[in-house]
Scaffold this active site. Sequence first.
Site, PDB file in Angstrom:
ATOM      1  N   GLU A 112       3.539  -4.466  -4.771  1.00 55.26           N
ATOM      2  CA  GLU A 112       2.990  -4.756  -5.957  1.00 55.26           C
ATOM      3  C   GLU A 112       4.302  -4.395  -7.194  1.00 55.26           C
ATOM      4  OE1 GLU A 112      -0.039  -1.422  -4.728  1.00 55.26           O
ATOM      5  OE2 GLU A 112      -1.233  -2.565  -6.065  1.00 55.26           O
ATOM      6  N   GLU A 132      -2.848  -0.952   2.290  1.00 56.83           N
ATOM      7  CA  GLU A 132      -3.353   0.191   1.774  1.00 56.83           C
ATOM      8  C   GLU A 132      -4.685   0.410   2.474  1.00 56.83           C
ATOM      9  OE1 GLU A 132      -1.856  -1.918  -0.303  1.00 56.83           O
ATOM     10  OE2 GLU A 132      -1.116  -1.014  -2.041  1.00 56.83           O
TER      11      GLU A 132
END
Length: 258
Positions: A112, A132
């Site tokens: 990210e 995640e």
Amino acid sequence: MKFILLEVTDGIGVLTINRPESLNALNSDVLAEMEIALHDWDRDDAVKVVVIAGAGGKAFVAGGDIKAMLPMDARDALAFSRMGQRLVLSIGEMKKPVIAAVNGYALGGGLELALACDFIYAAENAKLGLPETTLGTMPGFGGTQTLSRLIGPNRAKELIFTGKSLTAQQAKAWGIVNEVYPADELLPKVMETARLIACNGPVAVATAKDAIVNGAGLTREDSLRYESALFAPLFATEDLKAGMQAFTEKRKANFKGR
Ligand code: CO8
């Protein structure tokens, strides 16, 4: 600074996240240090381009710090996510281009962060993914938005729902990574590109970045109007006259950043 290394060479600022014992995982201290350093460099005329790298050769960043996140409650998680997103937004708002040099793992918050940069060069050993959901959480550092805008929602969903990683070459084929190099050539190649950018008019580069970043959310008509609104004032800069004059005299321009 405790968790990041800062070095400026030939107008290029290299910020290295330096927690190799945790594969450079991001906790709030790392994020806070990065925010301060990037804020300072954006105001420093000596820095024309920024490179973000990870120390240790094994990882760019292996994600948000799982050990720091484990005890968090929803309120802590919101604060952590918003802190990370503030960094993502500030990288987009920086006048200086920011290149991610991804060596090894760029997972979760690490990918990210790389996606928040203007573009990514990767080493052949890179592994990029958003794992995640394998931990019972989801990307909270901008990944659901940046990745789906970059590669389309279907591919982003596949990566996020499965948590699988891409090799550097797969990530290049999907348009996540611009170039792939052997690990020992990555930083020299990133610096080569950074030097090319650093030779150009800083106001023009910053304004082009503004048009690309902030034009993206507008309708086609509004985005073109926005582009014109940014294009026109460049003609009042010394750099534009210097650049065009140098062209007519068949020499390289010496830009002053104004
Ligand atoms: N957080 C904390 N510590 C980590 C992390 C991490 N993300 N990744 C690795 N480490 C630590 C390990 O615990 C280990 O420490 P120790 O020696 O004390 O046990 C050390 O780094 C070395 O790691 P490994 O021994 O696991 O090394 P391997 O080569 O065996 O494996 C892997 C490398 C595959 C990268 C493995 O470490 C791994 O799977 N790491 C976790 C990857 C991951 O799931 N990342 C996503 C985390 S969640 C997330 O990023 C959400 C962010 C959203 C909000 C962020 C807001 C800022």
